[in-house]
Design an enzyme around this catalytic site. Sequence first.
Site, PDB file in Angstrom:
ATOM      1  N   GLY A 298       0.773  -1.402   0.046  1.00 50.47           N
ATOM      2  CA  GLY A 298       0.062   0.170   0.095  1.00 50.47           C
ATOM      3  C   GLY A 298       0.767   1.316   0.191  1.00 50.47           C
TER       4      GLY A 298
ATOM      5  N   GLU B 289       4.540  -6.029   1.841  1.00 51.84           N
ATOM      6  CA  GLU B 289       4.371  -6.291   0.632  1.00 51.84           C
ATOM      7  C   GLU B 289       4.251  -5.224  -0.229  1.00 51.84           C
ATOM      8  OE1 GLU B 289       2.202 -10.049   2.553  1.00 51.84           O
ATOM      9  OE2 GLU B 289       0.864  -8.533   1.749  1.00 51.84           O
TER      10      GLU B 289
ATOM     11  N   GLY C 163       4.023  -3.584  -3.651  1.00 54.81           N
ATOM     12  CA  GLY C 163       3.641  -3.871  -5.206  1.00 54.81           C
ATOM     13  C   GLY C 163       4.180  -2.675  -5.882  1.00 54.81           C
ATOM     14  N   ARG C 164       3.128  -1.751  -5.834  1.00 59.08           N
ATOM     15  CA  ARG C 164       3.080  -0.603  -6.908  1.00 59.08           C
ATOM     16  C   ARG C 164       4.404   0.408  -6.500  1.00 59.08           C
ATOM     17  NH1 ARG C 164      -1.474   2.299  -8.030  1.00 59.08           N
ATOM     18  NH2 ARG C 164      -2.489   1.096  -6.650  1.00 59.08           N
TER      19      ARG C 164
ATOM     20  N   ARG D  13      -6.457   1.674 -15.627  1.00 57.54           N
ATOM     21  CA  ARG D  13      -6.423   2.543 -14.250  1.00 57.54           C
ATOM     22  C   ARG D  13      -7.382   3.834 -14.578  1.00 57.54           C
ATOM     23  NH1 ARG D  13      -2.804   4.519 -11.727  1.00 57.54           N
ATOM     24  NH2 ARG D  13      -3.723   3.911  -9.665  1.00 57.54           N
TER      25      ARG D  13
ATOM     26  N   TYR E 180     -10.338   3.425 -12.229  1.00 62.08           N
ATOM     27  CA  TYR E 180     -10.345   4.243 -10.982  1.00 62.08           C
ATOM     28  C   TYR E 180     -10.319   5.810 -11.051  1.00 62.08           C
ATOM     29  CZ  TYR E 180      -8.120  -0.285  -9.866  1.00 62.08           C
ATOM     30  OH  TYR E 180      -7.747  -1.725  -9.640  1.00 62.08           O
TER      31      TYR E 180
ATOM     32  N   CYS F 166     -13.988   1.190 -28.337  1.00 63.65           N
ATOM     33  CA  CYS F 166     -15.486   1.891 -28.600  1.00 63.65           C
ATOM     34  C   CYS F 166     -16.236   1.767 -27.447  1.00 63.65           C
ATOM     35  CB  CYS F 166     -15.998   0.772 -29.766  1.00 63.65           C
ATOM     36  SG  CYS F 166     -14.929   1.127 -31.210  1.00 63.65           S
ATOM     37  N   GLU F 167     -15.955   2.863 -26.422  1.00 62.66           N
ATOM     38  CA  GLU F 167     -16.544   3.231 -25.445  1.00 62.66           C
ATOM     39  C   GLU F 167     -16.348   4.685 -25.012  1.00 62.66           C
ATOM     40  OE1 GLU F 167     -16.957   0.850 -21.820  1.00 62.66           O
ATOM     41  OE2 GLU F 167     -17.088  -1.042 -23.093  1.00 62.66           O
TER      42      GLU F 167
ATOM     43  N   TYR G 123      -0.075  -2.334 -11.894  1.00 62.78           N
ATOM     44  CA  TYR G 123      -1.255  -2.607 -12.316  1.00 62.78           C
ATOM     45  C   TYR G 123      -1.627  -1.839 -13.631  1.00 62.78           C
ATOM     46  CZ  TYR G 123      -1.232  -3.321  -7.475  1.00 62.78           C
ATOM     47  OH  TYR G 123      -0.992  -3.989  -6.163  1.00 62.78           O
TER      48      TYR G 123
END
Length: 418
Positions: free
Chosen positions: A234, A271, A273-274, A310, A314, A341-342, A370
């Site tokens: 985190g 831990e 990650g990012r 992302r 988010y 196509c969105e 991510y």
Amino acid sequence: MKDYEAKDGTMIFAGLPVTEIADEFGTPAYVTDEQRLRENYRNVYSAFSKYMDTRIHYACKANTNLAILSILNQEGTGIDAVSVGEVMTCLKAGIPADRIMYTGVNVSDAELKAVTDMGVMINVDSRSELERLAKINKKLPISFRITPGVGSGHSDKVITGKKGSKFGIPKNDVIKTYLRAKELGFDIKGIHAHIGSGGQSVEPFMDMMDVLTDTVNELKENGIDLEFIDMGGGIGVPYKMNEDEMDLNELAMNVTDIITENTDIETIILEPGRYIVCDSTVLLTRCVDVKDAGVKKYIGVDAGFNTLIRPAMYDSYHYVAIGNKFGKCSTAKYDVAGPICESGDFLAHDRALPDPEEGDVVVIYNAGAYGFSMSSNYNSRPLCSEVLVNDGKAELIRERETVEEQWKHQIVPERLRQ
Ligand SMILES: *Cc1c(COP(=O)(O)O)cnc(C)c1O
């Protein structure tokens, strides 16, 4: 956040002009700076190991490329894995099973069996999982993930530690669950919590550590001695130019202080990650279309939310630059949008950028965490390539997928074949 250097108006990434990388490997491509990756690992390890015995379990869901895992293995990393696939991938990269811990949620018996068969320790998420694991494998050590009642994160979708969360043993059940594990004959090694992902302040980590150390002491009174506290991941990173990095030393000092002052725990596990992969990597994409829609101007690029989800998922901010017009004055504000196509397919909104032209190399910063790992085949677009740069030399570490490969597992029943 730091910016990159420029040479003759072109952005230089790990010693190479981004235009050269884009020409050689095509776009879209995730490009990783090996030295930056190693530095990030060493930064977080050395911040904590100054104060106590430290183990880094890289949360590999952020990025599971085998070359990246191999680099981190050389650095001595352990792993936080959340699926059988991640465990197998880390073993394939040469990381030993005893340096991997599996922290799943809503884990099936089949998954528990597969992971423990590979000799990987389980961080148990629920009472149900404990009872089921007891019937599958009681020989490997275990720890428990608890719900600390403290949450933090860059988006509601990634806050995991709040009361009522689907993750972890609820606070009131923690002691009972540990006692049950002891009764079942498990070798219990530790306690774990993970507040969420990408929060930028130290306080939530300290609040979580208070809960963890209180629990460690309560367990001790109940005859259960633990070896480690795992504070989860985190650690946030800045995504905006004017944002500062989190002070790792302050985090390490405060968190380890709570442990050493209040318990006799000697080992801390983290831990991240990012933090380890995020700013090691950029996404290179190419401007394919330029549009003035009156109320908005668009830079159309060849990467959409199939490549980097992302922003769409988010509302995350990723800094954007035009790599071949680096440092040039901006002319207007643009939305950077992809080929999906969105209308929700965008990489950035309202960015002041120099006059874009078809063929420009558009660089999306901080794409290592991510990024590729959440990419998809939506719109039948092949997964993109990945490139590693070290000392001014670029190497392909993932080939661009082909359309044919997307058909590989599909079956058209005989009666429908032409
Ligand atoms: C996702 C996750 C992490 C990593 O989070 P980052 O924000 O990337 O550091 C660590 N531990 C667990 C259990 C996770 O699920």
